[in-house]
Design an enzyme around this catalytic site. Sequence first.
Site: not given
Ligand SMILES: [Zn+2]
Length: 305
Positions: A123, A243
């Site tokens: 990110h 995830d």
């Molecule tokens: Zn993630």
Amino acid sequence: MRLYTHSACLQHDPGPGHAESPSRLRAVLQALDHDRFASLDRVEAPRATREQLLRVHTPAHLERIFAGEPADGTAALDEDTAMSPGSLEAALRAAGACVAAVDAVLQGAVARAFCAVRPPGHHATPDRAMGFCLFNNVAVAAAHALAAHGLKRVAIADFDVHHGNGTQDVFAAEPRVLFLSSHQSPLYPDSGYEDEHGAGNIVNGCLSPGADSLEFRELWDGLLLPRLHAFRPQLVLVSAGFDAHRNDPLADLRLGAEDYAWITGRLVELARQHAGGRLVSTLEGGYDLAALAASASAHVAALAE
Ligand SMILES: [Zn+2]
């Protein structure tokens, strides 16, 4: 098959109750401390250099992270990203692991490597820490492969449940890098829509909340892997987030550890076909400790085959 990690990566602590806790890496390392992984070549990660980081990040971003560590407690960089004492060293070792792994596979010391590191990276944009990420580890590795090794085609496959917005931002105008991502949509960080193509080198595959193994495999076999084959990468990098597991608390997909073995097997096969087997994977997300441990084990076992 080599495993890069560093104890400094356990010192970064974004605060009590934070999902991206040091326990995550402890769970992964504990799972890999098993007889079946006895043959892994374990290497201590070096620090990334400023020069390596500046291929991806702005000088202002580097200054913020180098000066951002509090004397104690945590210092917030945004609503879910923070630094603690030890965070800078952890971030330097995390990015440095990926650079060292690229050097090792391109020098032929080893075919594949997994970087068991944190903080995660995908990110982080050129100018911003976000989504638990300080430096974009996989992007620093790809930029290193281009700049230091002169590669012309580097692929990044990102199967974390969140879109790797930072990686996309770094390479959206860089056709020597192909970035492919499967992720849940809608979900944080609200990017990665299928009409985002960069310079024709960005391929986003969206999965609806509730999507399972079948939809995940269809997306990779139908859209992402054919693009990856057509690109004929000289090196395959993997943003390995776990995830999308059905037990993960941060998202709503329904994968299991066997799906991570499957996608890893596909990527290893592709690397063998086009890239002389060269593949470097790095840990991104995964927030249920048992699911993370099982998924990372399945991933590393498939990498070691
Ligand atoms: Zn993630």
